[in-house]
Design an enzyme around this catalytic site. Structure first.
Site, mmCIF file in Angstrom:
data_model
loop_
_atom_site.group_PDB
_atom_site.id
_atom_site.type_symbol
_atom_site.label_atom_id
_atom_site.label_comp_id
_atom_site.label_asym_id
_atom_site.label_seq_id
_atom_site.Cartn_x
_atom_site.Cartn_y
_atom_site.Cartn_z
ATOM 1 N N LYS A 123 0.828 -1.213 0.000
ATOM 2 C CA LYS A 123 0.000 0.000 0.000
ATOM 3 C C LYS A 123 0.868 1.272 0.000
ATOM 4 O O LYS A 123 2.075 1.218 0.296
ATOM 5 C CB LYS A 123 -0.928 -0.034 1.219
ATOM 6 C CG LYS A 123 -1.973 -1.163 1.145
ATOM 7 C CD LYS A 123 -2.947 -1.104 2.319
ATOM 8 C CE LYS A 123 -4.003 -2.190 2.214
ATOM 9 N NZ LYS A 123 -5.007 -2.110 3.325
ATOM 10 N N TYR A 137 -12.161 -1.782 -4.052
ATOM 11 C CA TYR A 137 -12.709 -2.019 -2.709
ATOM 12 C C TYR A 137 -14.234 -1.918 -2.687
ATOM 13 O O TYR A 137 -14.809 -1.632 -1.629
ATOM 14 C CB TYR A 137 -12.099 -1.021 -1.721
ATOM 15 C CG TYR A 137 -10.753 -1.454 -1.154
ATOM 16 C CD1 TYR A 137 -10.630 -2.642 -0.424
ATOM 17 C CD2 TYR A 137 -9.615 -0.673 -1.311
ATOM 18 C CE1 TYR A 137 -9.406 -3.033 0.117
ATOM 19 C CE2 TYR A 137 -8.384 -1.061 -0.766
ATOM 20 C CZ TYR A 137 -8.297 -2.241 -0.061
ATOM 21 O OH TYR A 137 -7.088 -2.628 0.489
ATOM 22 N N PHE A 142 -15.566 3.671 6.671
ATOM 23 C CA PHE A 142 -14.182 4.020 6.330
ATOM 24 C C PHE A 142 -13.908 4.002 4.823
ATOM 25 O O PHE A 142 -12.774 4.221 4.395
ATOM 26 C CB PHE A 142 -13.196 3.088 7.057
ATOM 27 C CG PHE A 142 -13.404 1.611 6.792
ATOM 28 C CD1 PHE A 142 -12.929 1.008 5.631
ATOM 29 C CD2 PHE A 142 -14.063 0.813 7.720
ATOM 30 C CE1 PHE A 142 -13.107 -0.340 5.387
ATOM 31 C CE2 PHE A 142 -14.246 -0.555 7.490
ATOM 32 C CZ PHE A 142 -13.770 -1.129 6.314
ATOM 33 N N ARG A 188 -2.114 -14.144 4.120
ATOM 34 C CA ARG A 188 -2.880 -13.556 5.232
ATOM 35 C C ARG A 188 -2.126 -13.751 6.556
ATOM 36 O O ARG A 188 -2.133 -12.873 7.415
ATOM 37 C CB ARG A 188 -4.276 -14.169 5.323
ATOM 38 C CG ARG A 188 -5.161 -13.991 4.088
ATOM 39 C CD ARG A 188 -5.720 -12.603 3.891
ATOM 40 N NE ARG A 188 -6.505 -12.118 4.994
ATOM 41 C CZ ARG A 188 -7.191 -10.963 4.953
ATOM 42 N NH1 ARG A 188 -7.180 -10.207 3.844
ATOM 43 N NH2 ARG A 188 -7.866 -10.554 5.981
ATOM 44 N N THR A 213 -6.032 -7.266 10.373
ATOM 45 C CA THR A 213 -6.252 -5.937 9.793
ATOM 46 C C THR A 213 -5.785 -4.831 10.738
ATOM 47 O O THR A 213 -5.112 -3.884 10.332
ATOM 48 C CB THR A 213 -7.762 -5.748 9.498
ATOM 49 O OG1 THR A 213 -8.239 -6.880 8.768
ATOM 50 C CG2 THR A 213 -8.023 -4.478 8.714
ATOM 51 N N ARG A 262 1.999 -6.448 9.464
ATOM 52 C CA ARG A 262 1.196 -5.354 10.017
ATOM 53 C C ARG A 262 1.600 -5.027 11.451
ATOM 54 O O ARG A 262 1.662 -3.862 11.834
ATOM 55 C CB ARG A 262 -0.285 -5.695 9.897
ATOM 56 C CG ARG A 262 -0.778 -5.533 8.448
ATOM 57 C CD ARG A 262 -2.098 -6.176 8.229
ATOM 58 N NE ARG A 262 -2.748 -5.735 6.989
ATOM 59 C CZ ARG A 262 -3.887 -6.235 6.538
ATOM 60 N NH1 ARG A 262 -4.503 -7.201 7.212
ATOM 61 N NH2 ARG A 262 -4.420 -5.792 5.420
ATOM 62 N N ASN A 299 -2.169 0.100 6.865
ATOM 63 C CA ASN A 299 -1.674 -1.176 7.371
ATOM 64 C C ASN A 299 -0.816 -1.942 6.372
ATOM 65 O O ASN A 299 -0.783 -3.168 6.373
ATOM 66 C CB ASN A 299 -2.838 -2.014 7.911
ATOM 67 C CG ASN A 299 -3.851 -2.350 6.841
ATOM 68 O OD1 ASN A 299 -3.662 -1.983 5.679
ATOM 69 N ND2 ASN A 299 -4.902 -3.058 7.205
ATOM 70 N N HIS A 328 -2.088 -5.424 1.374
ATOM 71 C CA HIS A 328 -3.360 -6.096 1.087
ATOM 72 C C HIS A 328 -3.059 -7.500 0.598
ATOM 73 O O HIS A 328 -2.095 -7.706 -0.143
ATOM 74 C CB HIS A 328 -4.118 -5.341 -0.027
ATOM 75 C CG HIS A 328 -5.260 -6.143 -0.582
ATOM 76 N ND1 HIS A 328 -6.512 -6.141 -0.017
ATOM 77 C CD2 HIS A 328 -5.315 -7.029 -1.622
ATOM 78 C CE1 HIS A 328 -7.298 -6.972 -0.688
ATOM 79 N NE2 HIS A 328 -6.593 -7.517 -1.667
ATOM 80 N N GLU A 347 -9.704 -9.870 -8.016
ATOM 81 C CA GLU A 347 -8.626 -8.903 -7.795
ATOM 82 C C GLU A 347 -7.453 -9.083 -8.756
ATOM 83 O O GLU A 347 -6.830 -8.093 -9.164
ATOM 84 C CB GLU A 347 -8.128 -9.022 -6.351
ATOM 85 C CG GLU A 347 -9.178 -8.565 -5.340
ATOM 86 C CD GLU A 347 -8.772 -8.793 -3.892
ATOM 87 O OE1 GLU A 347 -7.678 -9.369 -3.643
ATOM 88 O OE2 GLU A 347 -9.535 -8.378 -3.009
HETATM 89 P P1 IDP Z 1 -8.074 -6.816 5.220
HETATM 90 O O1 IDP Z 1 -7.224 -5.860 4.423
HETATM 91 O O2 IDP Z 1 -7.362 -7.356 6.438
HETATM 92 O O3 IDP Z 1 -8.696 -7.900 4.382
HETATM 93 P P2 IDP Z 1 -10.725 -5.559 5.258
HETATM 94 O O4 IDP Z 1 -11.722 -5.729 6.348
HETATM 95 O O5 IDP Z 1 -10.969 -6.240 3.957
HETATM 96 O O6 IDP Z 1 -9.284 -5.951 5.858
HETATM 97 O O7 IDP Z 1 -10.593 -3.980 5.012
HETATM 98 C C1 IDP Z 1 -9.908 -3.494 3.873
HETATM 99 C C2 IDP Z 1 -9.005 -2.375 4.313
HETATM 100 O O8 IDP Z 1 -9.803 -1.300 4.820
HETATM 101 C C3 IDP Z 1 -8.052 -2.696 5.475
HETATM 102 O O9 IDP Z 1 -6.878 -3.345 5.068
HETATM 103 C C4 IDP Z 1 -7.765 -1.313 6.028
HETATM 104 O O10 IDP Z 1 -6.811 -0.609 5.227
HETATM 105 C C5 IDP Z 1 -9.130 -0.649 5.882
HETATM 106 N N1 IDP Z 1 -9.942 -0.791 7.095
HETATM 107 C C6 IDP Z 1 -10.559 -1.908 7.561
HETATM 108 N N2 IDP Z 1 -11.238 -1.687 8.697
HETATM 109 C C7 IDP Z 1 -11.063 -0.356 8.964
HETATM 110 C C8 IDP Z 1 -11.513 0.504 10.023
HETATM 111 O O11 IDP Z 1 -12.239 0.096 10.941
HETATM 112 N N3 IDP Z 1 -11.109 1.805 9.947
HETATM 113 C C9 IDP Z 1 -10.322 2.301 8.945
HETATM 114 N N4 IDP Z 1 -9.882 1.516 7.931
HETATM 115 C C10 IDP Z 1 -10.235 0.214 7.941
HETATM 116 MG MG MG Z 2 -10.088 -7.732 2.820
#
Ligand code: IDP
Ligand code: MG
Length: 137
Positions: free
Chosen positions: A9, A49, A57, A85, A91, A102, A112, A115, A126
């Site tokens: 990212k 996304y 968010f 993962r 996350t 992370r 974070n 992805h 994707e």
């Molecule tokens: P992942 O990347 O671990 O699969 P997802 O739930 O798919 O997590 O969320 C996609 C991305 O959205 C996360 O990697 C993070 O950058 C962002 N994100 C997820 N949850 C939050 C939140 O509660 N606040 C702000 N950003 C979030």
């Molecule tokens: Mg995800």
């Protein structure tokens, strides 16, 4: 062999962590099949996304993802989706296990670092979002 889409990212590219992300994935035996640097537009980040479009968010996430260049990669290996993962960690970096990317490098739940596709269905959407067939070697 399973394939997964990984993105370094914009926060991690800016902090010169591209090599670290690739190193950890290769050290776990994953093979790079495609790799490019991309600058997503706001619209392209929203398309990528789209499953999160109802989340509070979504706007912040997609403008972050469009804020600077990313590295997109296709990694391959047995159980590649799960293994990436595991390398990434949860996350929320505060919940991510010690030694994960992370936990080591993320500065917030949004910024974070990395992805990784969360399922075979996600990977099937994707991977072609970023790569055409001739770009996967
Ligand atoms: P992942 O990347 O671990 O699969 P997802 O739930 O798919 O997590 O969320 C996609 C991305 O959205 C996360 O990697 C993070 O950058 C962002 N994100 C997820 N949850 C939050 C939140 O509660 N606040 C702000 N950003 C979030
Ligand atoms: Mg995800």
């Amino acid at each position: 062999m399973e394939q997964t889409l990984v993105i370094v990212k914009p926060d991690a590219v800016a902090r010169r962590l591209i090599g670290e992300v690739i190193r950890r994935c290769e050290a776990e035996g994953l093979v790079v099949r495609g790799l490019k640097m991309v600058a997503l537009s706001q619209r392209e980040a929203e398309g990528f996304y789209h499953v999160h479009r109802q989340q509070p968010f979504f706007g912040s996430l997609t403008s972050f993802m469009a804020s600077g260049p990313c590295i997109a990669m296709v990694l391959e290996g047995e159980g590649a989706i799960r293994r990436v993962r595991d390398i990434m960690g949860a996350t929320d970096p505060l919940k991510a296990e010690q030694g994960t990317l992370r936990r080591s490098f993320a500065t917030s739940i949004e910024r974070n670092v990395v992805h990784g596709s969360d399922s075979a269905e996600s990977a099937a959407f994707e991977i072609p979002y970023f790569f055409s067939r001739v770009e996967l070697l």
